[in-house]
Design an enzyme around this catalytic site. Structure first.
Site, PDB file in Angstrom:
ATOM      1  N   GLU A 134     -43.711  42.591 -80.515  1.00  0.00           N
ATOM      2  CA  GLU A 134     -44.586  43.749 -80.721  1.00  0.00           C
ATOM      3  C   GLU A 134     -45.809  43.333 -81.532  1.00  0.00           C
ATOM      4  O   GLU A 134     -46.940  43.718 -81.239  1.00  0.00           O
ATOM      5  CB  GLU A 134     -43.811  44.857 -81.429  1.00  0.00           C
ATOM      6  CG  GLU A 134     -44.647  46.063 -81.786  1.00  0.00           C
ATOM      7  CD  GLU A 134     -44.065  46.842 -82.937  1.00  0.00           C
ATOM      8  OE1 GLU A 134     -44.838  47.282 -83.818  1.00  0.00           O
ATOM      9  OE2 GLU A 134     -42.844  47.029 -82.981  1.00  0.00           O
TER      10      GLU A 134
ATOM     11  N   GLU B 129     -42.421  41.355 -94.083  1.00  0.00           N
ATOM     12  CA  GLU B 129     -42.101  42.750 -93.748  1.00  0.00           C
ATOM     13  C   GLU B 129     -40.622  43.028 -93.967  1.00  0.00           C
ATOM     14  O   GLU B 129     -40.246  44.065 -94.525  1.00  0.00           O
ATOM     15  CB  GLU B 129     -42.480  43.030 -92.297  1.00  0.00           C
ATOM     16  CG  GLU B 129     -42.210  44.451 -91.852  1.00  0.00           C
ATOM     17  CD  GLU B 129     -42.579  44.689 -90.398  1.00  0.00           C
ATOM     18  OE1 GLU B 129     -42.078  45.675 -89.830  1.00  0.00           O
ATOM     19  OE2 GLU B 129     -43.356  43.889 -89.833  1.00  0.00           O
TER      20      GLU B 129
END
Length: 444
Positions: A71, A148
């Site tokens: 993504e 992240e």
């Protein structure tokens, strides 16, 4: 740039209505790409979404996180649109864009003026097959995803508990693997593995185009044929035949103690059936059950009993989604009031559930819930982006346009007996994982 990797975005639209049948058109291009058009002419804007039927549960063993990883990589650019420029071009048109990954799909979307739709299709079709990623870009983005994970999962006790509970819930089914991936497997992913994943799965015959807004179906189809039609299908798309769970024979329990916890709570997840094509009645009953037990902060069963009558809790809820390829979970959450232990909060929750199973559904509550569902469906008609999400998510897990169209009426047809049958099927602690999130001090 924020890239969401869970279902949070979609849960907002859990009761989004299906647009009227005469507002929805569906086509299939010669290369296998499904196209759905939802007309809404009230404002000159359009939501353009491409959904790929590939999520974390479809990843090869040892490659956890690669769907979410890609993504990110999809924003790295092509020869026509250099790295990072797609979002800048969308913004320059006065629009917005983003993407998200779940266990079952990865989706990309833009919301722009309707006359910019052709440009959006050009860029999305281009990166479907022409993505260029250097080794340096790959390594840099891999570090970003590790950061992240550190911030959103490793740095958040609640996320860590959810991750551990999913791993305990699913012994064999890949829903037990986190969407963002395990840290050691993310760190080991290679450039060649990422590109092989891309070439195998990013193809028109594994994608769904949803366009919602101020558009004409024939015009959208013509643009789709022009931009997506020439793209070759992949011969590597595999049936989604995933390993399934063996029977769960006993309750599973977890206690996660972390000094960073600000508010301890109890959470329980039960294995639950998903919505199935042509057979959504059971899922609808579970959706209504979740609303009855914990959908309202003022009138639900758990709220009245735990927050108002006994004042044992400051918050309680129940949740169920059902939009998934395989069986998922029905959940309960209770946050105890100050001075109430997690053990006492769990005991109180179990007593409320036991009483509900004995007393059954209050007819007035069922009528109220159905009215609220209907109201939320009417309001959702005002948001073409919500409708695009509703259709895209459903189609990406194997439901049909007709299933989406039928869903509102099926919800309204749910009876008290349907709800209790669903409750008896699902609310069994032998099918559950119960988790406590607490502090280091109170865990001693």
């Amino acid at each position: 740039m924020l890239r969401k990797y869970g279902r949070a975005l979609l849960l907002t639209f859990a009761f989004a209505t299906a647009a009227k049948a005469d507002q929805v058109s569906s086509f299939t291009l010669d290369n296998g790409m499904q196209v759905v058009v939802i007309e809404d002419h009230r404002a000159p804007v359009v939501t353009h979404m491409v959904w790929y039927k590939i999520g974390s549960a479809d990843e090869a063993p040892g490659h956890s996180g690669i769907a979410h990883f890609f993504e990110h990589l999809m924003f790295k650019g092509t020869e026509k649109v250099p790295s990072g420029q797609l979002s800048a071009i969308v913004a320059a048109q006065g629009g917005s864009d983003n993407a998200f990954t779940t266990m079952d799909y990865t989706a990309y979307f833009q919301r722009v003026a309707a006359d910019r739709l052709d440009l959006m299709m050009q860029m999305e079709a281009d990166r479907m097959v022409n993505l260029k990623i250097s080794e340096d870009e790959f390594l840099t983005e891999r570090d970003v995803i590790l950061q992240e994970r550190g911030q959103r999962t490793d740095g958040d006790p609640g996320s860590l508990l959810n991750e551990q509970m999913s791993a305990a819930q699913y012994l064999n089914q890949p829903y037990g693997i986190p969407v963002i991936g395990w840290r050691h497997e993310i760190a080991a992913l290679t450039h060649d593995e990422a590109m092989a994943f891309y070439h195998a799965n990013y193809a028109p015959n594994n994608a769904i185009l949803v366009v919602a807004g101020d558009v004409n179906p024939d015009d959208v189809l013509a643009l789709a044929k022009k931009n997506y039609g020439p793209l070759p299908p992949s011969d590597q798309i595999k049936p989604r035949l995933r390993p399934q769970e063996p029977p769960q024979l006993a309750e599973r329990r977890l206690v996660m103690a972390d000094e960073r916890v600000a508010q301890p709570y109890v959470v329980r997840s039960y294995l639950a059936p998903e919505r199935n094509p042509g057979d959504q009645k059971q899922a609808a009953a579970l959706k209504v059950l979740a609303e009855l037990l914990g959908g309202s902060g003022t009138t639900s069963v758990l709220t009245r009993a735990l927050q108002f009558d006994s004042q044992i809790a400051v918050y309680s809820s129940a949740y169920y989604d059902g939009v998934s390829v395989d069986p998922e979970t029905f959940g309960l959450v209770v946050v105890p009031a100050e001075g109430v232990t997690l053990a006492d909060a769990e005991t109180a929750m179990d007593k409320v559930i036991a009483k509900f199973m004995t007393d059954g559904v209050n007819p007035d509550d069922l009528t109220r819930i159905k009215t609220q569902i209907r109201a939320s469906q009417i309001y959702a008609d005002d948001d073409s982006g919500a409708l695009a999400n509703e259709y895209g998510a459903a189609l990406a897990v194997g439901l049909s346009v007709q299933d989406v169209q039928d869903w509102p009426a099926i919800l309204q047809s749910v009876t008290a007996d349907d709800v209790m049958a669903a409750a008896k099927l699902v609310l069994n602690k032998n099918n559950a994982v119960t988790g406590w999130l607490t502090t280091e001090e109170s865990a001693q």
